[in-house]
Design an enzyme around this catalytic site. Structure first.
Site, PDB file in Angstrom:
ATOM      1  N   LYS A  61       0.834  -1.211   0.000  1.00 52.30           N
ATOM      2  CA  LYS A  61       0.000   0.000   0.000  1.00 52.30           C
ATOM      3  C   LYS A  61       0.871   1.265   0.000  1.00 52.30           C
ATOM      4  CE  LYS A  61      -3.545  -2.575  -0.233  1.00 52.30           C
ATOM      5  NZ  LYS A  61      -4.363  -3.249   0.739  1.00 52.30           N
TER       6      LYS A  61
HETATM    7  C1  LIG Z   1      -5.407  -4.291   1.120  1.00 52.03           C
HETATM    8  C2  LIG Z   1      -6.868  -4.126   1.087  1.00 52.03           C
HETATM    9  C3  LIG Z   1      -7.671  -4.336   2.218  1.00 52.03           C
HETATM   10  C4  LIG Z   1      -7.185  -4.990   3.471  1.00 52.03           C
HETATM   11  O1  LIG Z   1      -6.089  -4.436   4.035  1.00 52.03           O
HETATM   12  P1  LIG Z   1      -5.081  -5.373   4.880  1.00 52.03           P
HETATM   13  O2  LIG Z   1      -4.262  -4.348   5.604  1.00 52.03           O
HETATM   14  O3  LIG Z   1      -4.303  -6.169   3.900  1.00 52.03           O
HETATM   15  O4  LIG Z   1      -5.883  -6.201   5.806  1.00 52.03           O
HETATM   16  C5  LIG Z   1      -9.013  -4.019   2.134  1.00 52.03           C
HETATM   17  N1  LIG Z   1      -9.558  -3.566   1.002  1.00 52.03           N
HETATM   18  C6  LIG Z   1      -8.830  -3.382  -0.116  1.00 52.03           C
HETATM   19  C7  LIG Z   1      -9.510  -2.855  -1.334  1.00 52.03           C
HETATM   20  C8  LIG Z   1      -7.471  -3.677  -0.113  1.00 52.03           C
HETATM   21  O5  LIG Z   1      -6.764  -3.542  -1.242  1.00 52.03           O
END
Ligand SMILES: *Cc1c(COP(=O)(O)O)cnc(C)c1O
Length: 393
Positions: free
Chosen positions: A191
């Site tokens: 991210k």
């Molecule tokens: C990465 C992601 C999540 C979840 O985040 P995590 O930190 O990996 O649990 C939720 N929604 C979307 C669209 C994502 O890309």
């Protein structure tokens, strides 16, 4: 470029890589040396930095974005007949938490051009049992919040933003998360910033925020949580909560990552705009469209659509051919409504959400991360051209 000039890159290029520097390393070591590694002062600092940046009353840290979505949906106290509308093209967490909370997922279609949740299709799926809508700011491009806000304006339907891709993006001149509506961020390593793993829920409603804090830590009362150092030992369990607290060693990363967010996002944007130029004369590969309303993109991922007809390969074979050229790609995401669990539970058939299903066959994500060089990017485009030339009908 003629195929004879092509040279396969020597080292594999992953589709994403975190940007971690000396500041992060020093801060983690500081936690390790301090004797306090779990939730503590660094988590408080990270939450304060989020509140300050976004100008909101509350920032509730958790150990993943998924945990953030889970507590945000759990706080709605849904029943088995209640419905939550989510887009079909998203990570499984967005709808899985609805299921884990015992409610029903309703999938909406996406815009064919931007892959953001389609407001018209969403509006058509609202019923008397709809209790929440969870738009996803897909790839880092804000969903049409104005439309979703008007659908949820009466107060009977909650609006929860899945902003896992959208830290630093903005909608109509305001940064995502600054509106005070419940907004969930992720710090997974791919991210825009990372804490190893981690998440943050930002909001202005202090009652809901307090409920989220209960749900993230065993349902143990605030008084008990706040009196470390006072010598008091007794505590109360107000409800059964989860164990979703963020560690100080995670926040140690997050604190320095957040300081670098704007420069890292600027680099993502530069690379994305360069991809746009480099791909302009590759008709088999189409970058996603841009939304028509005022918004800025945080460029979590650079998603393109493959003309499988023109290339004569399906998307997965195309991605495998790119991997042979040492170019990594990602899939964000196959349509969730056709995955086994949701098909079995709700009886979705192919054809039910045509835009999501068509995108699901064509989309893939090219390498994009701040440390990527222009040479890396040239390698990606040359490999795309090579695989296309090798397979062209
Ligand atoms: C990465 C992601 C999540 C979840 O985040 P995590 O930190 O990996 O649990 C939720 N929604 C979307 C669209 C994502 O890309």
């Amino acid at each position: 470029m003629a195929a004879t000039e092509y040279r396969r890159r020597e080292r594999f290029l992953p589709f994403s890589r975190p940007t971690l520097g000396e500041e992060e390393k020093t801060e983690v070591l500081d936690s390790l040396n301090s004797g306090w590694i779990t939730t503590g002062p660094k988590v408080v600092r990270f939450e304060e930095m989020f509140k300050e940046r976004l100008g909101v009353n509350s920032a509730v840290s958790v150990n993943s974005g998924t945990a953030g979505l889970h507590v945000a949906v759990a706080a709605l106290e849904l029943g088995p007949e209640d419905e939550v509308i989510v887009p079909s093209i998203t990570w499984a967490a967005t709808s899985n938490v609805v299921e884990l909370c015992g409610a029903r997922t309703v999938f909406a279609d996406v815009d064919p051009d931007t892959i953001c949740m389609d407001p018209d299709d969403t509006a058509a799926r609202i019923t008397g049992r709809t209790r929440a809508i969870i738009p996803v700011h897909y790839a880092g491009q804000p969903a049409d919040l104005g439309r979703f806000r008007s659908m949820t304006a009466g107060g009977n339907i909650a609006l929860i933003q899945d902003a896992a891709h959208a830290l630093g993006a903005s909608y109509d001149g305001r940064e995502i998360g600054s509106s005070g509506e419940t907004c969930v961020f992720s710090f997974h390593p791919t991210k825009n910033i990372t804490a190893g793993e981690g998440g943050m829920v930002t909001l202005n409603n202090e009652d809901i925020a307090e409920r989220l804090r209960l749900l993230r830590f065993h349902g143990v009362s605030r008084e008990a949580r706040n009196r470390s150092g006072t010598g008091a030992l007794a505590y109360d369990v107000i409800l059964p909560g989860w164990k979703y607290n963020m560690l100080d060693i995670q926040a140690a990363l997050g604190i320095h990552q957040l300081k670098k967010l704007d420069s890292m996002n600027a680099r993502r944007r530069e690379l994305a705009e360069r991809y746009d130029l480099l791909l302009a004369d590759v008709p088999e590969i189409t970058p996603l469209g841009r939304v028509k309303y005022p918004a800025t993109h945080s460029w979590h991922i650079y998603v393109v659509k493959l003309s499988t007809e023109a290339v004569g390969l399906d998307r997965d074979a195309f991605a495998s051919a790119l991997a042979e050229e040492n170019i990594g790609t990602g899939l964000h995401f196959p349509p969730l409504h056709l995955s086994s669990y949701y098909r079995r539970k709700y009886g979705y058939e192919p054809g039910s959400l045509p835009n999501a299903e068509d995108a699901g066959k064509r989309i893939f994500s090219l390498p994009l991360f701040p440390l990527m060089t222009e040479e890396d990017q040239d390698d990606v485009v040359m490999a795309l051209r090579k695989v296309i030339a090798d397979n062209h009908r």
